[in-house]
Design a protein around this motif. Sequence first.
Motif, PDB file in Angstrom:
ATOM      1  N   GLY A 152     -19.367  19.325  52.036  1.00 21.47           N
ATOM      2  CA  GLY A 152     -20.530  18.677  51.440  1.00 21.47           C
ATOM      3  C   GLY A 152     -20.237  17.243  51.066  1.00 21.47           C
ATOM      4  O   GLY A 152     -19.678  16.478  51.850  1.00 21.47           O
ATOM      5  N   ASP A 153     -20.571  16.873  49.836  1.00 17.27           N
ATOM      6  CA  ASP A 153     -20.400  15.507  49.362  1.00 17.27           C
ATOM      7  C   ASP A 153     -19.621  15.505  48.054  1.00 17.27           C
ATOM      8  O   ASP A 153     -19.444  16.538  47.401  1.00 17.27           O
ATOM      9  CB  ASP A 153     -21.754  14.839  49.144  1.00 17.27           C
ATOM     10  N   ALA A 154     -19.173  14.312  47.675  1.00 17.68           N
ATOM     11  CA  ALA A 154     -18.537  14.092  46.375  1.00 17.68           C
ATOM     12  C   ALA A 154     -19.367  13.058  45.623  1.00 17.68           C
ATOM     13  O   ALA A 154     -19.615  11.964  46.143  1.00 17.68           O
ATOM     14  CB  ALA A 154     -17.103  13.608  46.542  1.00 17.68           C
ATOM     15  N   TYR A 155     -19.844  13.418  44.430  1.00 15.01           N
ATOM     16  CA  TYR A 155     -20.742  12.561  43.664  1.00 15.01           C
ATOM     17  C   TYR A 155     -20.016  11.972  42.465  1.00 15.01           C
ATOM     18  O   TYR A 155     -19.354  12.692  41.700  1.00 15.01           O
ATOM     19  CB  TYR A 155     -21.946  13.363  43.159  1.00 15.01           C
ATOM     20  N   ASP A 156     -20.151  10.673  42.274  1.00 18.77           N
ATOM     21  CA  ASP A 156     -19.633  10.005  41.082  1.00 18.77           C
ATOM     22  C   ASP A 156     -20.504  10.421  39.901  1.00 18.77           C
ATOM     23  O   ASP A 156     -21.703  10.110  39.853  1.00 18.77           O
ATOM     24  CB  ASP A 156     -19.683   8.492  41.286  1.00 18.77           C
ATOM     25  N   GLY A 183     -12.694   4.161  36.623  1.00 20.95           N
ATOM     26  CA  GLY A 183     -12.571   5.051  37.771  1.00 20.95           C
ATOM     27  C   GLY A 183     -13.765   5.978  37.851  1.00 20.95           C
ATOM     28  O   GLY A 183     -14.879   5.612  37.466  1.00 20.95           O
ATOM     29  N   ALA A 184     -13.557   7.188  38.356  1.00 19.23           N
ATOM     30  CA  ALA A 184     -14.677   8.116  38.514  1.00 19.23           C
ATOM     31  C   ALA A 184     -14.204   9.560  38.467  1.00 19.23           C
ATOM     32  O   ALA A 184     -13.173   9.904  39.051  1.00 19.23           O
ATOM     33  CB  ALA A 184     -15.389   7.861  39.834  1.00 19.23           C
ATOM     34  N   PHE A 185     -14.969  10.380  37.756  1.00 13.65           N
ATOM     35  CA  PHE A 185     -14.867  11.827  37.895  1.00 13.65           C
ATOM     36  C   PHE A 185     -15.916  12.227  38.928  1.00 13.65           C
ATOM     37  O   PHE A 185     -17.081  11.821  38.832  1.00 13.65           O
ATOM     38  CB  PHE A 185     -15.132  12.541  36.575  1.00 13.65           C
ATOM     39  N   MET A 186     -15.500  13.036  39.898  1.00 13.97           N
ATOM     40  CA  MET A 186     -16.372  13.337  41.029  1.00 13.97           C
ATOM     41  C   MET A 186     -16.637  14.832  41.149  1.00 13.97           C
ATOM     42  O   MET A 186     -15.706  15.647  41.142  1.00 13.97           O
ATOM     43  CB  MET A 186     -15.747  12.812  42.323  1.00 13.97           C
ATOM     44  N   MET A 187     -17.912  15.169  41.254  1.00 13.07           N
ATOM     45  CA  MET A 187     -18.347  16.540  41.516  1.00 13.07           C
ATOM     46  C   MET A 187     -18.379  16.756  43.021  1.00 13.07           C
ATOM     47  O   MET A 187     -18.979  15.975  43.757  1.00 13.07           O
ATOM     48  CB  MET A 187     -19.736  16.759  40.925  1.00 13.07           C
ATOM     49  N   THR A 188     -17.738  17.804  43.497  1.00 11.87           N
ATOM     50  CA  THR A 188     -17.714  18.095  44.924  1.00 11.87           C
ATOM     51  C   THR A 188     -18.637  19.271  45.245  1.00 11.87           C
ATOM     52  O   THR A 188     -18.805  20.185  44.432  1.00 11.87           O
ATOM     53  CB  THR A 188     -16.292  18.412  45.406  1.00 11.87           C
ATOM     54  N   THR A 189     -19.232  19.238  46.424  1.00 11.91           N
ATOM     55  CA  THR A 189     -20.179  20.275  46.810  1.00 11.91           C
ATOM     56  C   THR A 189     -19.850  20.841  48.190  1.00 11.91           C
ATOM     57  O   THR A 189     -19.102  20.244  48.963  1.00 11.91           O
ATOM     58  CB  THR A 189     -21.624  19.730  46.840  1.00 11.91           C
ATOM     59  N   VAL A 190     -20.437  21.982  48.468  1.00 11.64           N
ATOM     60  CA  VAL A 190     -20.373  22.607  49.792  1.00 11.64           C
ATOM     61  C   VAL A 190     -21.748  22.510  50.422  1.00 11.64           C
ATOM     62  O   VAL A 190     -22.761  22.812  49.780  1.00 11.64           O
ATOM     63  CB  VAL A 190     -19.953  24.087  49.685  1.00 11.64           C
ATOM     64  N   GLY A 191     -21.799  22.070  51.662  1.00 12.48           N
ATOM     65  CA  GLY A 191     -23.061  22.096  52.384  1.00 12.48           C
ATOM     66  C   GLY A 191     -23.355  23.509  52.848  1.00 12.48           C
ATOM     67  O   GLY A 191     -22.478  24.171  53.410  1.00 12.48           O
ATOM     68  N   SER A 220     -17.869  18.579  32.201  1.00 10.19           N
ATOM     69  CA  SER A 220     -17.323  18.534  30.840  1.00 10.19           C
ATOM     70  C   SER A 220     -16.369  17.359  30.668  1.00 10.19           C
ATOM     71  O   SER A 220     -16.361  16.701  29.621  1.00 10.19           O
ATOM     72  CB  SER A 220     -16.623  19.858  30.495  1.00 10.19           C
ATOM     73  N   LEU A 221     -15.588  17.045  31.696  1.00  8.68           N
ATOM     74  CA  LEU A 221     -14.660  15.913  31.614  1.00  8.68           C
ATOM     75  C   LEU A 221     -15.410  14.587  31.578  1.00  8.68           C
ATOM     76  O   LEU A 221     -15.046  13.676  30.814  1.00  8.68           O
ATOM     77  CB  LEU A 221     -13.685  15.944  32.795  1.00  8.68           C
ATOM     78  N   GLU A 222     -16.446  14.451  32.402  1.00  5.11           N
ATOM     79  CA  GLU A 222     -17.228  13.212  32.406  1.00  5.11           C
ATOM     80  C   GLU A 222     -17.898  12.986  31.054  1.00  5.11           C
ATOM     81  O   GLU A 222     -17.877  11.873  30.507  1.00  5.11           O
ATOM     82  CB  GLU A 222     -18.277  13.258  33.512  1.00  5.11           C
ATOM     83  N   ILE A 223     -18.489  14.039  30.507  1.00  2.00           N
ATOM     84  CA  ILE A 223     -19.172  13.917  29.216  1.00  2.00           C
ATOM     85  C   ILE A 223     -18.176  13.578  28.116  1.00  2.00           C
ATOM     86  O   ILE A 223     -18.417  12.672  27.297  1.00  2.00           O
ATOM     87  CB  ILE A 223     -19.925  15.225  28.894  1.00  2.00           C
ATOM     88  N   TYR A 224     -17.058  14.279  28.094  1.00  3.52           N
ATOM     89  CA  TYR A 224     -16.026  14.025  27.079  1.00  3.52           C
ATOM     90  C   TYR A 224     -15.516  12.587  27.192  1.00  3.52           C
ATOM     91  O   TYR A 224     -15.309  11.910  26.169  1.00  3.52           O
ATOM     92  CB  TYR A 224     -14.881  15.016  27.262  1.00  3.52           C
ATOM     93  N   ASP A 236     -10.288   5.560  28.534  1.00  2.54           N
ATOM     94  CA  ASP A 236     -10.738   5.955  29.872  1.00  2.54           C
ATOM     95  C   ASP A 236      -9.764   6.961  30.474  1.00  2.54           C
ATOM     96  O   ASP A 236      -8.662   6.589  30.883  1.00  2.54           O
ATOM     97  CB  ASP A 236     -10.851   4.716  30.768  1.00  2.54           C
ATOM     98  N   LEU A 237     -10.184   8.215  30.522  1.00  5.23           N
ATOM     99  CA  LEU A 237      -9.321   9.259  31.064  1.00  5.23           C
ATOM    100  C   LEU A 237      -9.063   9.092  32.555  1.00  5.23           C
ATOM    101  O   LEU A 237      -8.050   9.578  33.074  1.00  5.23           O
ATOM    102  CB  LEU A 237      -9.946  10.636  30.813  1.00  5.23           C
ATOM    103  N   THR A 238      -9.943   8.388  33.271  1.00  3.20           N
ATOM    104  CA  THR A 238      -9.748   8.252  34.718  1.00  3.20           C
ATOM    105  C   THR A 238      -8.634   7.260  35.050  1.00  3.20           C
ATOM    106  O   THR A 238      -8.094   7.304  36.160  1.00  3.20           O
ATOM    107  CB  THR A 238     -11.031   7.771  35.422  1.00  3.20           C
ATOM    108  N   LYS A 239      -8.327   6.347  34.129  1.00  2.00           N
ATOM    109  CA  LYS A 239      -7.299   5.297  34.329  1.00  2.00           C
ATOM    110  C   LYS A 239      -7.558   4.503  35.613  1.00  2.00           C
ATOM    111  O   LYS A 239      -6.631   3.988  36.239  1.00  2.00           O
ATOM    112  CB  LYS A 239      -5.901   5.927  34.377  1.00  2.00           C
ATOM    113  N   GLY A 240      -8.822   4.437  36.025  1.00  2.63           N
ATOM    114  CA  GLY A 240      -9.174   3.669  37.211  1.00  2.63           C
ATOM    115  C   GLY A 240      -9.116   4.445  38.517  1.00  2.63           C
ATOM    116  O   GLY A 240      -9.438   3.896  39.573  1.00  2.63           O
ATOM    117  N   TYR A 241      -8.735   5.713  38.479  1.00  9.01           N
ATOM    118  CA  TYR A 241      -8.619   6.517  39.696  1.00  9.01           C
ATOM    119  C   TYR A 241      -9.930   7.261  39.994  1.00  9.01           C
ATOM    120  O   TYR A 241     -10.732   7.521  39.096  1.00  9.01           O
ATOM    121  CB  TYR A 241      -7.507   7.555  39.553  1.00  9.01           C
ATOM    122  N   LYS A 242     -10.107   7.630  41.267  1.00 10.90           N
ATOM    123  CA  LYS A 242     -11.150   8.567  41.655  1.00 10.90           C
ATOM    124  C   LYS A 242     -10.563   9.978  41.531  1.00 10.90           C
ATOM    125  O   LYS A 242      -9.602  10.307  42.239  1.00 10.90           O
ATOM    126  CB  LYS A 242     -11.611   8.326  43.089  1.00 10.90           C
TER     127      LYS A 242
END
Length: 340
Positions: A33-37, A52-60, A242-246, A253-259
């Motif tokens: 599927g896709d990965a959403y920021d 950076g970004a926390f990314m939600m991944t999906t299945v098509g 939950s990580l994005e909201i927190y 910044d928990l992402t430290k600039g990473y995806k």
Amino acid sequence: MSKHKTRIWIIILIIVFLTLNYIKLPYYLNLPGDAYDLKKIVEVRDGDHASGAFMMTTVGVSRSKINIFAYVWSFVAPYHELIPAENMRRQGESDKEYYYRQIHMMDMSQNVAVALAYEKANKQVNYLYNGVYVMSLIKGMDAANKLKIGDRIFKVDGKSMKQSEEFIKYVADLLPGDTVTLTLERDGDILEKEITLNVFPGEPEKHGVGISLVTDRKLDVEPEILIDTNKVGGPSAGLMFSLEIYNQLTEGDLTKGYKIAGTGTINYEGIVGPIGGISQKIVAADRAGAKYFLAPNENGVPNSNYRDALQTVRDINSDMEVIPVDTFEDALTFLNSLNN
């Protein structure tokens, strides 16, 4: 071969092609599927921003059963997986009912993610109970002829009801042939339906209304949060939500600039649960350029999501690093260990 015979053969081939195209096989198709920021989906009012970004991944997933061409293609295309129809739908469940159930599971998953993140960040969370939603109906029962998937029931025999446990307890004291009057909301209209309790088909020792329910529980939080999932269904994004909201609720910044991509259900205790389609989600995250992928570890069992994710990363020669997590706290520990 004469032009006349050529035309006949062309017509025959067209008819065969169209016939094969419209014949549906008892399979659905899973594919990457896709990965959403999640910054574009989740917004906490006056929340902290991440580089950076926390990314939600999906299945098509195919919206309906596939034809013979898709069936053949599944054996050629990488990470296209055939799913037997009985594994995708509950018995007798329509596409519309399945779609509604997936969206509702996503809503429930979001509520859990919001509650967990706010409580971990020491923010205000209040719970509002508004009755129960009808999630499925058993054929052959009286309720199947009078209720619909998505009905919100908020009274039984004139008594207000806020949670599914209250409904179950009330009905447990009734006998086959007894009736209950349900007050419900459907498409903005308030209706009353008189339902007779029946014996369950094929289960003479059991009786009831013949519906499955889920509590309509809303959250009242401070600061305000807005979530737009663009109708992406299912509960498997709970951990990443939950990580994005927190991250937005707390300083730094928990992402430290990473995806950072990932998947996994989450419950109110912060336990991360397994999901389906981990290989397809790894492919989606790799395509989106994720550096790390958080995967359910399932307490180290041999065939865990984490193990399957590791194998997929090797198979596609990805540089992405897979991180095993069993809890929300495991994820935080890893994220706090990252260098800027």
